[in-house]
Design a protein around this motif. Structure first.
Motif, PDB file in Angstrom:
ATOM      1  N   PRO A   1       0.795  -1.230   0.000  1.00  0.00           N
ATOM      2  CA  PRO A   1       0.000   0.000   0.000  1.00  0.00           C
ATOM      3  C   PRO A   1       0.826   1.279   0.000  1.00  0.00           C
ATOM      4  CG  PRO A   1      -0.858  -1.568   1.609  1.00  0.00           C
ATOM      5  CD  PRO A   1       0.462  -2.108   1.154  1.00  0.00           C
ATOM      6  N   LEU A   2       2.104   1.193   0.423  1.00  0.00           N
ATOM      7  CA  LEU A   2       2.946   2.392   0.515  1.00  0.00           C
ATOM      8  C   LEU A   2       3.944   2.501  -0.639  1.00  0.00           C
ATOM      9  CD1 LEU A   2       3.751   2.284   4.349  1.00  0.00           C
ATOM     10  CD2 LEU A   2       1.897   3.505   3.182  1.00  0.00           C
ATOM     11  N   GLY A   3       3.845   1.615  -1.617  1.00  0.00           N
ATOM     12  CA  GLY A   3       4.824   1.595  -2.696  1.00  0.00           C
ATOM     13  C   GLY A   3       4.907   2.891  -3.475  1.00  0.00           C
ATOM     14  N   HIS A   4       3.765   3.555  -3.667  1.00  0.00           N
ATOM     15  CA  HIS A   4       3.773   4.804  -4.431  1.00  0.00           C
ATOM     16  C   HIS A   4       4.455   5.938  -3.691  1.00  0.00           C
ATOM     17  CE1 HIS A   4       0.317   5.142  -1.762  1.00  0.00           C
ATOM     18  NE2 HIS A   4       0.304   6.447  -1.976  1.00  0.00           N
ATOM     19  N   GLU A   5       4.695   5.767  -2.381  1.00  0.00           N
ATOM     20  CA  GLU A   5       5.350   6.809  -1.593  1.00  0.00           C
ATOM     21  C   GLU A   5       6.865   6.620  -1.514  1.00  0.00           C
ATOM     22  OE1 GLU A   5       3.544   7.082   2.236  1.00  0.00           O
ATOM     23  OE2 GLU A   5       1.510   7.353   1.445  1.00  0.00           O
ATOM     24  N   LEU A   6       7.385   5.529  -2.067  1.00  0.00           N
ATOM     25  CA  LEU A   6       8.827   5.305  -2.033  1.00  0.00           C
ATOM     26  C   LEU A   6       9.555   6.334  -2.885  1.00  0.00           C
ATOM     27  CD1 LEU A   6       8.957   1.414  -2.450  1.00  0.00           C
ATOM     28  CD2 LEU A   6       9.302   2.719  -0.334  1.00  0.00           C
ATOM     29  N   ASP A   7      10.811   6.559  -2.550  1.00  0.00           N
ATOM     30  CA  ASP A   7      11.653   7.445  -3.347  1.00  0.00           C
ATOM     31  C   ASP A   7      11.647   6.959  -4.800  1.00  0.00           C
ATOM     32  OD1 ASP A   7      14.093   8.404  -4.711  1.00  0.00           O
ATOM     33  OD2 ASP A   7      14.628   9.217  -2.740  1.00  0.00           O
ATOM     34  N   PRO A   8      11.425   7.865  -5.769  1.00  0.00           N
ATOM     35  CA  PRO A   8      11.403   7.436  -7.175  1.00  0.00           C
ATOM     36  C   PRO A   8      12.668   6.700  -7.604  1.00  0.00           C
ATOM     37  CG  PRO A   8      10.543   9.666  -6.975  1.00  0.00           C
ATOM     38  CD  PRO A   8      11.071   9.296  -5.622  1.00  0.00           C
ATOM     39  N   ALA A   9      13.819   7.074  -7.043  1.00  0.00           N
ATOM     40  CA  ALA A   9      15.060   6.378  -7.392  1.00  0.00           C
ATOM     41  C   ALA A   9      15.028   4.934  -6.902  1.00  0.00           C
ATOM     42  CB  ALA A   9      16.257   7.119  -6.798  1.00  0.00           C
ATOM     43  N   VAL A  10      14.424   4.704  -5.735  1.00  0.00           N
ATOM     44  CA  VAL A  10      14.303   3.343  -5.209  1.00  0.00           C
ATOM     45  C   VAL A  10      13.368   2.538  -6.093  1.00  0.00           C
ATOM     46  CG1 VAL A  10      13.481   1.955  -3.273  1.00  0.00           C
ATOM     47  CG2 VAL A  10      14.847   4.008  -2.850  1.00  0.00           C
ATOM     48  N   ARG A  11      12.231   3.124  -6.451  1.00  0.00           N
ATOM     49  CA  ARG A  11      11.312   2.421  -7.351  1.00  0.00           C
ATOM     50  C   ARG A  11      12.003   2.099  -8.669  1.00  0.00           C
ATOM     51  NH1 ARG A  11       7.397   6.293  -5.864  1.00  0.00           N
ATOM     52  NH2 ARG A  11       7.468   7.177  -7.955  1.00  0.00           N
ATOM     53  N   GLY A  12      12.807   3.032  -9.160  1.00  0.00           N
ATOM     54  CA  GLY A  12      13.518   2.804 -10.412  1.00  0.00           C
ATOM     55  C   GLY A  12      14.454   1.611 -10.333  1.00  0.00           C
ATOM     56  N   SER A  13      15.134   1.451  -9.205  1.00  0.00           N
ATOM     57  CA  SER A  13      16.043   0.309  -9.061  1.00  0.00           C
ATOM     58  C   SER A  13      15.274  -1.002  -9.031  1.00  0.00           C
ATOM     59  CB  SER A  13      16.892   0.475  -7.792  1.00  0.00           C
ATOM     60  OG  SER A  13      16.091   0.395  -6.618  1.00  0.00           O
ATOM     61  N   LEU A  14      14.061  -0.970  -8.526  1.00  0.00           N
ATOM     62  CA  LEU A  14      13.231  -2.179  -8.508  1.00  0.00           C
ATOM     63  C   LEU A  14      12.752  -2.529  -9.912  1.00  0.00           C
ATOM     64  CD1 LEU A  14      11.045  -1.474  -5.337  1.00  0.00           C
ATOM     65  CD2 LEU A  14      13.156  -2.810  -5.486  1.00  0.00           C
ATOM     66  N   PHE A  15      12.258  -1.543 -10.640  1.00  0.00           N
ATOM     67  CA  PHE A  15      11.793  -1.797 -12.000  1.00  0.00           C
ATOM     68  C   PHE A  15      12.936  -2.272 -12.898  1.00  0.00           C
ATOM     69  CE2 PHE A  15       8.071   0.921 -10.976  1.00  0.00           C
ATOM     70  CZ  PHE A  15       7.070   0.110 -11.489  1.00  0.00           C
TER      71      PHE A  15
END
Length: 325
Positions: free
Chosen positions: A174-188
């Motif tokens: 539920p909190l994934g959209h609040e993660l730092d965009p750079a962190v999300r980028g490393s996951l994608f």
């Protein structure tokens, strides 16, 4: 049955946070400043535990690479892990208990969370020295762990050293959209599977429709992975985005293809708490058993349904009804 660029799966290693759920049934969520009486409650292991337990029930060796606390909640969590046959890789954190999640279940079966963090947010990179990952591991990452500054750094360190053949499954939560965009980028840039519910997919993409959101997620996986491989990393198989739809089943999206609905058989349940985690664990186990994506998702749908039906019902508030999922 293994996609090109990926290894077979022999073990699940979960970096997901394990908490204790205090599940309560309420007639409605209270208004600001208000109060409601719950009709029943129980303390049960929750969070990442549910996905691991689902995978282990299906026969997949499973290890928890996360922290628990030293207190009554930590004791409950570790006892549940041991009873489920799940190994642990990290020693308990001294002087801090495992976190507690208050789960408010409405008559429709919808659940709302209030989480009090604990030891699951205190995992440091040095605590994972005993953890050795193999190309045949499936590694499950949770947005909950990444939301904690200390634990998040430990998880990102593991991600940086992940073997090329290992299968990475990301559940943003539920909190994934609040993660730092750079962190999300490393996951994608590294994920093989991205799995979330419709609400989470919509918040992550800005799309109003879950089908469109699933397609955006799949294309993001493809583009970020392509950019990463251009930097010298080993090429990998196309990413898979899964968006869970509750009673309707789930969507499977792969870049360059239209999303596919994998339907489910509805079931009458009084709470949807834990369904998504059970779905994820069962999906990983099905992939490990050699099933291709759509049959694996059919099995995950059925396993999530059976998980909900097998939950011991708690007393419900007068007038509450079961939800079809």
């Amino acid at each position: 049955m293994t996609p090109p660029g990926a290894s077979p799966i022999h073990r699940l290693v979960s970096l997901g946070t394990v908490v204790v759920d205090l599940v309560t049934f309420v007639p409605a969520l209270p208004e600001q400043g208000g109060d409601v009486f719950a009709s029943g409650g129980a303390l049960v292991p929750g969070g990442g535990y549910t996905a691991m337990a689902a995978a282990r029930r299906a026969g997949l060796p499973t290890i928890h690479a996360g922290t628990t606390g030293t207190g009554p909640f930590g004791d409950l969590a570790r006892a549940a892990l041991a009873a489920a046959g799940i190994e642990t890789a990290v020693e308990p954190v001294p002087a801090v208990d495992t976190g507690l999640c208050l789960v408010l279940v409405e008559p429709t079966g919808e659940r709302t969370f209030v989480t009090l963090p604990g030891a699951e947010g205190r995992m440091e990179p040095a605590m994972l020295t005993r953890l050795s990952l193999a190309p045949t591991d499936a590694v499950l990452l949770s947005g909950y762990g990444l939301a904690h500054p200390v634990t998040g750094q430990a998880i990102l360190a593991v991600l940086a050293g992940l073997p090329a053949g290992a299968t990475l499954v990301v559940d943003p939560g539920p909190l994934g959209h609040e993660l730092d965009p750079a962190v999300r980028g490393s996951l994608f840039a590294r994920a093989d599977w991205w799995t979330c519910n419709a609400r989470e997919a919509i918040l992550l993409t800005g799309e109003a429709d879950p089908t469109a959101a699933s397609g955006v997620l799949a294309e993001r996986l493809a583009s970020d992975r392509s950019a990463a491989t251009g930097q010298g990393n080993m090429p990998r198989a196309p990413g898979h985005a899964v968006v869970r739809l509750g009673a309707a089943g789930c969507l499977l999206a792969v870049s360059g293809r239209p999303p596919v609905l994998v339907s489910a058989v509805p079931a009458s349940v009084i709470s949807t708490n834990g369904a998504g985690d059970a779905h994820t664990g069962a999906l990983i186990a099905a992939l490990a058993a050699g099933r291709s994506p759509i049959p694996a998702l059919r099995q995950a749908n059925e396993s999530a349904r059976e998980f909900l039906r097998s939950r011991e019902p708690l007393p419900r508030t007068r007038g509450s009804r079961r939800r079809r999922v």
